[in-house]
Design an enzyme around this catalytic site. Structure first.
Site, short mmCIF file in Angstrom:
data_model
loop_
_atom_site.label_atom_id
_atom_site.label_comp_id
_atom_site.label_asym_id
_atom_site.label_seq_id
_atom_site.Cartn_x
_atom_site.Cartn_y
_atom_site.Cartn_z
N LYS A 114 6.45 -2.05 1.87
CA LYS A 114 5.28 -1.43 2.51
C LYS A 114 4.11 -2.40 2.42
O LYS A 114 3.17 -2.22 1.64
CB LYS A 114 4.98 -0.06 1.89
CG LYS A 114 4.22 0.86 2.85
CD LYS A 114 4.34 2.30 2.43
CE LYS A 114 3.37 3.21 3.17
NZ LYS A 114 3.45 3.18 4.61
N LEU A 147 11.33 1.00 6.86
CA LEU A 147 10.74 1.50 5.62
C LEU A 147 11.50 2.77 5.21
O LEU A 147 11.75 3.65 6.05
CB LEU A 147 9.26 1.84 5.83
CG LEU A 147 8.58 2.28 4.54
CD1 LEU A 147 8.29 1.07 3.65
CD2 LEU A 147 7.30 3.03 4.81
N GLU A 168 12.84 2.10 13.94
CA GLU A 168 11.92 3.16 13.50
C GLU A 168 10.66 3.12 14.35
O GLU A 168 10.50 2.23 15.20
CB GLU A 168 11.56 2.97 12.01
CG GLU A 168 10.82 1.67 11.73
CD GLU A 168 10.41 1.50 10.26
OE1 GLU A 168 10.36 2.47 9.53
OE2 GLU A 168 10.12 0.34 9.89
N TYR A 183 0.82 -1.21 0.00
CA TYR A 183 0.00 0.00 0.00
C TYR A 183 0.85 1.26 0.00
O TYR A 183 2.08 1.20 0.17
CB TYR A 183 -0.95 0.00 1.21
CG TYR A 183 -0.26 0.31 2.54
CD1 TYR A 183 0.54 -0.64 3.16
CD2 TYR A 183 -0.41 1.55 3.15
CE1 TYR A 183 1.17 -0.36 4.37
CE2 TYR A 183 0.21 1.83 4.37
CZ TYR A 183 1.00 0.88 4.97
OH TYR A 183 1.62 1.16 6.15
N1 PMP Z 1 8.09 3.59 8.78
C1 PMP Z 1 6.90 2.96 8.85
C2 PMP Z 1 6.83 1.61 9.46
C3 PMP Z 1 5.74 3.58 8.33
O1 PMP Z 1 4.56 2.96 8.37
C4 PMP Z 1 5.84 4.89 7.79
C5 PMP Z 1 4.61 5.59 7.29
N2 PMP Z 1 4.35 5.26 5.96
C6 PMP Z 1 7.11 5.50 7.74
C7 PMP Z 1 8.20 4.81 8.25
C8 PMP Z 1 7.29 6.86 7.13
O2 PMP Z 1 7.21 6.79 5.72
P1 PMP Z 1 6.70 8.01 4.86
O3 PMP Z 1 7.54 9.18 5.21
O4 PMP Z 1 6.90 7.57 3.45
O5 PMP Z 1 5.26 8.22 5.21
#
Ligand code: PMP
Length: 282
Positions: A145, A201, A177, A31
């Site tokens: 993701k 991620l 994270e 997603y």
């Molecule tokens: N890590 C995780 C596990 C996440 O779910 C998200 C949110 N999408 C992020 C990091 C931050 O990613 P982004 O800046 O692309 O939203």
């Protein structure tokens, strides 16, 4: 409101999936969440690239080109009259009799997207948020993701029950994270954040932030850092599509940087705002 359902824009209430959709049964899909400011999509190309990467890495071939997706998403924003909010988009491997192995034959992936109004968290961006620390119990492909979010959900629930906004995860002594965000520390003027490998991620907001550092002479390192470094940091913040550059003022009940928002965090908030204005206007 409307939704994209397998290449068409239809009434959201008409968008229904079969009980044997593999996303529903196995979380077999990926997603994206894309921010919309001013009716315009922020860092769209980066999100579409990651969507393709995530799909590829689990062997789902997107049935649409990025150009076609861009067109459909733009149309969805207009039809839903979305000004400030998000687009949620997911693709699953499709519908097939339940069996762990990939289905054979002509199973088509199921793509769904819908919008949600969501204002910017302006108050929290000023005051910061509280967090807890928790062991990272997730699998070893956190770079995908994936719809499988149980580890993330359990971490966030723990934070929520503690009256906190986010859970900072760590594998043993190494900070990875947040449950839905990337984590940063600042020590002696240097920004440090986990390198983008299979443990985290690769956040799109992280890319925006690191690019802003490069362009503005803010020293930064992408490397793992320890729980001790986290506890002794001058500033701590998190980032994500929905929360932007969000200061952290408490971890497990202990104040961070005296409960105030540090100068580098503040500077990065300004630079992030500038990027939003550049891409989406005021
Ligand atoms: N890590 C995780 C596990 C996440 O779910 C998200 C949110 N999408 C992020 C990091 C931050 O990613 P982004 O800046 O692309 O939203």
């Amino acid at each position: 409101k409307f939704a994209i359902f397998n290449g068409e824009i239809i009434e959201r209430s008409e968008a229904k999936v079969d009980v044997e959709d593999r996303g529903y049964q196995f979380g077999d899909g990926v997603y994206e969440v894309i921010r919309v400011y001013n009716g315009k999509m922020f860092t769209l190309k980066e999100h579409l690239d990651r969507f393709v990467r995530s799909s590829d890495s689990i062997g789902i071939t997107l049935p649409y080109t990025s150009e076609h997706l861009t067109e459909m998403l733009g149309e969805l924003i207009i039809k839903n009259k979305l000004h400030v909010g998000i687009i949620y988009m997911q693709i699953t491997r499709g519908i097939a009799p339940r069996n762990h192995a990939f289905p054979t034959g002509n199973v088509v992936p199921n793509l769904v997207a819908y919008t949600k109004e969501l204002t910017r968290p302006l108050e929290s961006l000023k005051t910061g948020v509280k967090t807890i620390l928790t062991e990272d119990i997730r699998w070893l492909r956190c770079d995908i993701k994936s719809l499988n979010l149980l580890g993330n959900i359990l971490a966030k629930q723990k934070a929520s029950e503690a009256g906190c906004f986010e859970a900072i995860q760590h594998r043993g002594n190494e900070v990875t994270e947040g449950s839905s965000s990337n984590i940063y520390i600042v020590k002696n003027g240097v920004l440090i954040t986990h390198e983008s490998n299979h443990f985290i991620l690769k956040g799109i907001s992280k890319d925006v932030i690191l690019q802003a550092c490069s362009q503005n002479g803010i020293p930064h390192e992408e490397r793992t850092f320890s729980l001790e470094e986290l506890e002794q940091a001058d500033e701590v913040f998190l980032s994500s599509t929905t929360t932007e550059v969000m200061p952290i003022v408490e971890m497990d009940g202990n104040q961070v940087s005296g409960g105030a928002i540090g100068p580098i965090t503040k500077k990065l908030q300004e630079l992030f705002n500038q990027e939003i204005e550049k891409q989406c206007g005021k």
